[in-house]
Design an enzyme around this catalytic site. Structure first.
Site: not given
Length: 587
Positions: A230, A304
């Site tokens: 993330d 990401e």
């Protein structure tokens, strides 16, 4: 003497054979054409009637995913958390959130998935923890070894009020307002690029690197097949020592209508995409390679980051060191419901052009942070976008429900849970809320859509259309799901896995995707983006065999599966997405 020589020779041959056999048994390739299904655990399936999805609910539905053709599941965070950001604020990376289950439930899930040949990928959140984390509490107290685990800084005097300390810089949180929060106990500000409850870890502290690697090792030891990482491009911030001892202010974007509290008010040149980030990713890749050898399968890492393609490509590696597969968000940001065939072809070609030779592409149609595919593009483009993601080379990522064409649900201000929306107001919250795409999965038309048998409310309300738009209604006949399932099967054919790619925009409304492999039947996908029927002539594609048969049809297609056709005359109805297979081998 001779006996010792032969014994040594025998042992060396045995050792060499073992090493060779071990190397040959490693599954290096499973991920390169994988269909990965993202599960938002809280909204997938509730097994115990509390209105919240959980691990046992996921385990219960693994046979459905196997039947669909999924190769791996990626679960959004399942770790212990106060859930202020629905799990992205982690208290303990090694503990399961009790509303989702426990470690026994997780191990059963992994075991069941492996029996079905489905890999398990975890969401990994390295940029920040919860402010309830033991690491953070120790850092607040300046306990030895933890003093610099987080990004701490003194305030700066306010020139208008000498006794008042201002935040160390003008940096803004993704969730609005200052990215700095003052700690009375410590007497300093800490950085939080997301909510106040998500303090940023300090990657300039070597102990943090080792802590994070130990977390990766812990879950790899539990048998996971990789990680989705993330907010990777936010790991590092500028060093104050490079700017006269204080954190530098970021310049304004000049975007009309933005205020100093808005994230888009500033250009984030000191808090995103710093070069040090890439070396961290490469070091994690080296750690995963150790487990690839131990476990006999490639350990996947996907990152990401919302960034320019030139920055994203660096995550693949630098020529000397391997890295990760950076998420390709072009389908989310660069294709819209008005994009024509030329636009879409250029988006596809751009990623394939920038991607380094020998690396693996990926295509993302949605996730828990973006409005659902059917809402963004309209239901008449669901089949087209799913076909593109599953027919193009590399990894395809599907967010739960997009195989059905699920739409965003309505979530009132009173029911809103997303902190990004809660930090606004009852008038503007819907512009920021990510709750609509996180509403529960539609399994059937029963109460609570088969998601839960709770007698109360589900954690988020269901979308109003669940009675008519659900899996049970799409299991047979012509539907988004049956088309998706056919695509997943076609995806496993040799031409789709290994064949060359050719994209061709025949006109503004007709896009053709060819996957051709010598010695195998070719696969051809055609999308009609217009609201009128058209006839497509592919005679100019000389390597394409003359005769083809329909192997998958979307909901708006008039053609039937099995129908033989000539490449010179292919009638494609309005909004149709259709896939053909050549009746003879290609090339």
């Amino acid at each position: 003497m001779r006996f010792s020589y032969f014994l040594l020779f025998f042992l060396s041959v045995l050792f060499s054979t073992f090493i060779l056999t071990s190397a040959e048994t490693i599954d290096h390739n499973w991920w390169q054409t994988a269909l990965i299904y993202q599960i938002y655990p809280r909204s997938f399936k509730d097994s115990n009637g509390d209105g919240i999805g959980d691990l046992n609910g996921i385990t219960e539905k693994l046979p459905y995913l196997k039947k669909t053709g999924v190769d791996a599941i990626w679960m959004s965070p399942i770790f212990l958390s106060p859930m202020r950001d629905i799990g992205y604020d982690i208290t303990d990376y090694r503990e399961i959130a009790p509303e989702y289950g426990n470690m026994d439930d997780f191990q059963i899930l992994v075991k069941t998935a492996k029996e079905l040949d489905i890999r398990v990928i975890l969401d990994f959140v390295p940029n920040h923890t919860s402010n309830e984390s033991d690491w953070f509490l120790r850092s607040v107290r300046r306990e030895p070894g933890y003093e610099d685990y987080y990004v701490w800084a003194d305030g700066i005097p306010d020139p208008n009020m000498p006794d008042v300390q201002k935040p160390p810089s003008n940096w803004v949180s993704n969730f609005r307002g200052s990215a700095w929060q003052y700690s009375e106990e410590r007497g300093q500000y800490y950085l939080h690029q997301f909510t106040i409850g998500q303090p940023d870890l300090n990657y300039r502290e070597p102990r943090v690197h080792e802590e994070i690697k130990q977390v990766l090792r812990f879950w790899l030891d539990q048998g996971v097949s990789g990680f989705r990482v993330d907010a990777i491009n936010m790991l590092y911030e500028a060093r104050p020592e490079d700017f006269g001892g204080r954190y530098p202010d970021e310049p304004r974007t000049g975007i009309p209508g933005t205020t100093p509290d808005d994230y888009n008010y500033l250009k984030h040149i000191y808090t995103r995409n710093l070069k040090e980030t890439y070396d961290v990713v490469y070091s994690w890749r080296e750690l995963l390679n150790e487990y690839t050898k131990m476990h006999g399968e490639h350990k996947l890492m996907m990152t990401e980051a919302y960034a320019d393609v030139s920055d994203l490509i660096k995550y693949y590696g630098n020529g000397n060191r391997d890295g990760a597969v950076p998420f390709n968000f072009a389908f989310l940001g660069d294709i819209h419901n008005t994009s024509n065939a030329y636009d879409i072809k250029l988006v596809i070609d751009k990623w394939m052009t920038y991607m380094p030779s020998g690396k693996t592409a990926n295509w993302v149609n949605g996730n828990h942070d973006q409005s659902r595919l059917a809402t963004r593009h309209g239901s008449d483009r669901v089949d087209a976008m799913n076909m593109l993601a599953l027919m193009l080379p590399g990894i395809a990522i599907t967010y739960q429900g997009e195989e059905l064409g699920m739409t965003d649900g309505y979530v009132s201000w009173q029911d809103t849970r997303d902190p990004q929306a809660c930090d606004t107001d009852p008038v503007h919250y819907a512009l920021s809320s990510r709750d609509p795409e996180r509403t529960p999965y539609h399994w059937d038309s029963s109460d609570h859509a088969g998601f839960s048998d709770t007698t109360g409310r589900t954690w988020l309300p269901l979308a109003d259309n669940y009675v008519t738009l659900n899996l049970a209604k799409q299991l047979s006949g012509r539907s988004h799901y049956t088309f998706y399932k056919d695509l997943a099967s076609i995806r496993k054919k040799n031409a789709t896995r290994y064949g060359d790619l050719e994209t061709k925009a025949i006109s503004e409304s007709i896009l053709v995707v060819n996957r051709l492999l010598p010695g195998s039947p070719g696969i051809v996908g055609i999308v009609n983006l217009s609201d009128r029927d058209q006839v497509v002539n592919l005679s100019s594609l000389r390597l394409l065999p003359e005769k083809m048969a329909v192997v998958a049809t979307g909901v708006d297609c008039s053609l039937d599966k099995g129908m033989p056709l000539s490449k010179a005359y292919l009638p494609i109805s309005a909004h149709c997405a259709v896939v053909f297979e050549t009746l003879t081998n290609c090339c």
